[in-house]
Design a protein around this motif. Sequence first.
Motif, PDB file in Angstrom:
ATOM      1  N   LEU A  27       0.832  -1.209   0.000  1.00 48.16           N
ATOM      2  CA  LEU A  27       0.000   0.000   0.000  1.00 48.16           C
ATOM      3  C   LEU A  27       0.864   1.257   0.000  1.00 48.16           C
ATOM      4  CD1 LEU A  27      -2.789   1.421   0.324  1.00 48.16           C
ATOM      5  CD2 LEU A  27      -2.385   1.294   2.785  1.00 48.16           C
ATOM      6  N   ILE A  28       1.837   1.310   0.883  1.00 47.97           N
ATOM      7  CA  ILE A  28       2.670   2.506   1.004  1.00 47.97           C
ATOM      8  C   ILE A  28       3.519   2.720  -0.250  1.00 47.97           C
ATOM      9  CG2 ILE A  28       4.523   3.604   2.325  1.00 47.97           C
ATOM     10  CD1 ILE A  28       1.735   3.538   3.703  1.00 47.97           C
ATOM     11  N   ILE A  29       4.071   1.673  -0.816  1.00 46.93           N
ATOM     12  CA  ILE A  29       4.891   1.828  -2.022  1.00 46.93           C
ATOM     13  C   ILE A  29       4.029   2.214  -3.216  1.00 46.93           C
ATOM     14  CG2 ILE A  29       6.430   0.637  -3.637  1.00 46.93           C
ATOM     15  CD1 ILE A  29       7.775   1.512  -1.041  1.00 46.93           C
ATOM     16  N   TRP A  30       2.806   1.672  -3.313  1.00 50.29           N
ATOM     17  CA  TRP A  30       1.890   2.117  -4.372  1.00 50.29           C
ATOM     18  C   TRP A  30       1.631   3.616  -4.245  1.00 50.29           C
ATOM     19  CZ3 TRP A  30       0.562   0.120  -8.818  1.00 50.29           C
ATOM     20  CH2 TRP A  30       0.485  -1.252  -8.998  1.00 50.29           C
ATOM     21  N   VAL A  31       1.381   4.063  -3.024  1.00 50.68           N
ATOM     22  CA  VAL A  31       1.111   5.494  -2.797  1.00 50.68           C
ATOM     23  C   VAL A  31       2.344   6.332  -3.145  1.00 50.68           C
ATOM     24  CG1 VAL A  31       0.625   7.221  -1.014  1.00 50.68           C
ATOM     25  CG2 VAL A  31      -0.703   5.103  -1.089  1.00 50.68           C
ATOM     26  N   VAL A  62       9.949  10.420 -12.772  1.00 50.58           N
ATOM     27  CA  VAL A  62       8.829   9.800 -13.490  1.00 50.58           C
ATOM     28  C   VAL A  62       9.218   8.380 -13.891  1.00 50.58           C
ATOM     29  CG1 VAL A  62       7.507   9.864 -15.646  1.00 50.58           C
ATOM     30  CG2 VAL A  62       7.743  11.933 -14.273  1.00 50.58           C
ATOM     31  N   THR A  63      10.434   8.220 -14.405  1.00 51.00           N
ATOM     32  CA  THR A  63      10.910   6.907 -14.839  1.00 51.00           C
ATOM     33  C   THR A  63      11.071   5.953 -13.663  1.00 51.00           C
ATOM     34  OG1 THR A  63      12.079   7.968 -16.667  1.00 51.00           O
ATOM     35  CG2 THR A  63      12.738   5.718 -16.109  1.00 51.00           C
ATOM     36  N   VAL A  64      11.683   6.419 -12.580  1.00 49.19           N
ATOM     37  CA  VAL A  64      11.886   5.566 -11.411  1.00 49.19           C
ATOM     38  C   VAL A  64      10.538   5.166 -10.805  1.00 49.19           C
ATOM     39  CG1 VAL A  64      12.811   5.517  -9.050  1.00 49.19           C
ATOM     40  CG2 VAL A  64      14.192   6.426 -10.913  1.00 49.19           C
ATOM     41  N   SER A  65       9.609   6.092 -10.742  1.00 50.42           N
ATOM     42  CA  SER A  65       8.277   5.772 -10.206  1.00 50.42           C
ATOM     43  C   SER A  65       7.562   4.771 -11.105  1.00 50.42           C
ATOM     44  CB  SER A  65       7.446   7.045 -10.070  1.00 50.42           C
ATOM     45  OG  SER A  65       8.050   7.933  -9.154  1.00 50.42           O
ATOM     46  N   ALA A  66       7.689   4.933 -12.415  1.00 47.84           N
ATOM     47  CA  ALA A  66       7.078   3.973 -13.349  1.00 47.84           C
ATOM     48  C   ALA A  66       7.712   2.593 -13.190  1.00 47.84           C
ATOM     49  CB  ALA A  66       7.217   4.471 -14.778  1.00 47.84           C
ATOM     50  N   LEU A  67       9.030   2.539 -12.997  1.00 44.18           N
ATOM     51  CA  LEU A  67       9.699   1.257 -12.750  1.00 44.18           C
ATOM     52  C   LEU A  67       9.197   0.619 -11.461  1.00 44.18           C
ATOM     53  CD1 LEU A  67      13.411   1.996 -13.746  1.00 44.18           C
ATOM     54  CD2 LEU A  67      11.817   0.430 -14.880  1.00 44.18           C
ATOM     55  N   ALA A  68       8.996   1.436 -10.435  1.00 37.96           N
ATOM     56  CA  ALA A  68       8.471   0.909  -9.174  1.00 37.96           C
ATOM     57  C   ALA A  68       7.067   0.336  -9.373  1.00 37.96           C
ATOM     58  CB  ALA A  68       8.451   2.003  -8.105  1.00 37.96           C
ATOM     59  N   ILE A  69       6.245   0.995 -10.159  1.00 33.78           N
ATOM     60  CA  ILE A  69       4.893   0.503 -10.420  1.00 33.78           C
ATOM     61  C   ILE A  69       4.947  -0.806 -11.209  1.00 33.78           C
ATOM     62  CG2 ILE A  69       2.773   0.992 -11.713  1.00 33.78           C
ATOM     63  CD1 ILE A  69       3.104   3.924 -10.732  1.00 33.78           C
ATOM     64  N   ILE A  70       5.845  -0.896 -12.191  1.00 32.15           N
ATOM     65  CA  ILE A  70       6.013  -2.147 -12.940  1.00 32.15           C
ATOM     66  C   ILE A  70       6.463  -3.262 -11.997  1.00 32.15           C
ATOM     67  CG2 ILE A  70       7.428  -3.294 -14.701  1.00 32.15           C
ATOM     68  CD1 ILE A  70       7.363  -0.564 -16.219  1.00 32.15           C
ATOM     69  N   LEU A  72       5.862  -3.446  -8.810  1.00 37.96           N
ATOM     70  CA  LEU A  72       4.723  -3.800  -7.962  1.00 37.96           C
ATOM     71  C   LEU A  72       3.726  -4.685  -8.697  1.00 37.96           C
ATOM     72  CD1 LEU A  72       4.160  -0.401  -6.145  1.00 37.96           C
ATOM     73  CD2 LEU A  72       5.038  -2.514  -5.142  1.00 37.96           C
ATOM     74  N   ILE A  73       3.513  -4.432  -9.968  1.00 41.89           N
ATOM     75  CA  ILE A  73       2.605  -5.275 -10.750  1.00 41.89           C
ATOM     76  C   ILE A  73       3.156  -6.698 -10.849  1.00 41.89           C
ATOM     77  CG2 ILE A  73       1.661  -5.664 -13.069  1.00 41.89           C
ATOM     78  CD1 ILE A  73       1.464  -2.542 -13.277  1.00 41.89           C
ATOM     79  N   ILE A  74       4.446  -6.814 -11.166  1.00 45.53           N
ATOM     80  CA  ILE A  74       5.085  -8.138 -11.227  1.00 45.53           C
ATOM     81  C   ILE A  74       5.037  -8.809  -9.858  1.00 45.53           C
ATOM     82  CG2 ILE A  74       7.305  -9.326 -11.571  1.00 45.53           C
ATOM     83  CD1 ILE A  74       7.909  -7.152 -13.708  1.00 45.53           C
TER      84      ILE A  74
END
Length: 181
Positions: A27-31, A62-70, A72-74
């Motif tokens: 939850l916290i990392i998604w936020v 933006v790139t690092v946050s997008a990588l974190a979201i990817i 999290l999805i994996i």
Amino acid sequence: MPTTEVVTVQRRRKYHWPEAQLNFWLLIIWVAAGLNLGVFANFITIQQQMNLGIPWLFPYMVTVSALAIIFLIIFMILIMQRQLLPGIVIVFSFILFVLWLAGLIETAIEFLGPNGGVNGNCNLYVLGQSFSGVSIDTLAYLEQKSICQSWQAAFSFEIVGCVFFIWMIVMASQVNRDQYE
């Protein structure tokens, strides 16, 4: 001639992740990732609208946050398949920690910098003011205040992200040693 048959039994090791801690971490990392992605994408839009150069920090975060979201999805796909391995989590958490920390350092320099840092300028020119009513001055004040609060939120959640990536490295190493059975 008698034949011998060799039977290999392969046993998959199961890792026991602490559900409450894992869900709270997710939850916290998604936020944090979503907030930083949105804030820095907004900063890029503002810079472009004002015909100003875009500092490297904005597309970097933006790139690092997008990588974190990817990640999290994996991560969530592996959780659903019950195949989340601590080694994978440790490696990717470490990579994201290093990337997040580099962004945090640059954000801290820009936000708290001694020569015209964003926080100092916000305190001096924006947060000490007060406008109300229907006017262009009020609208400008609200936009400036929003930008200042976005910097504060981004800086705060970059700190939180760094701490939580370290926490995940520790938690994954404990799961690897079966300390959560």
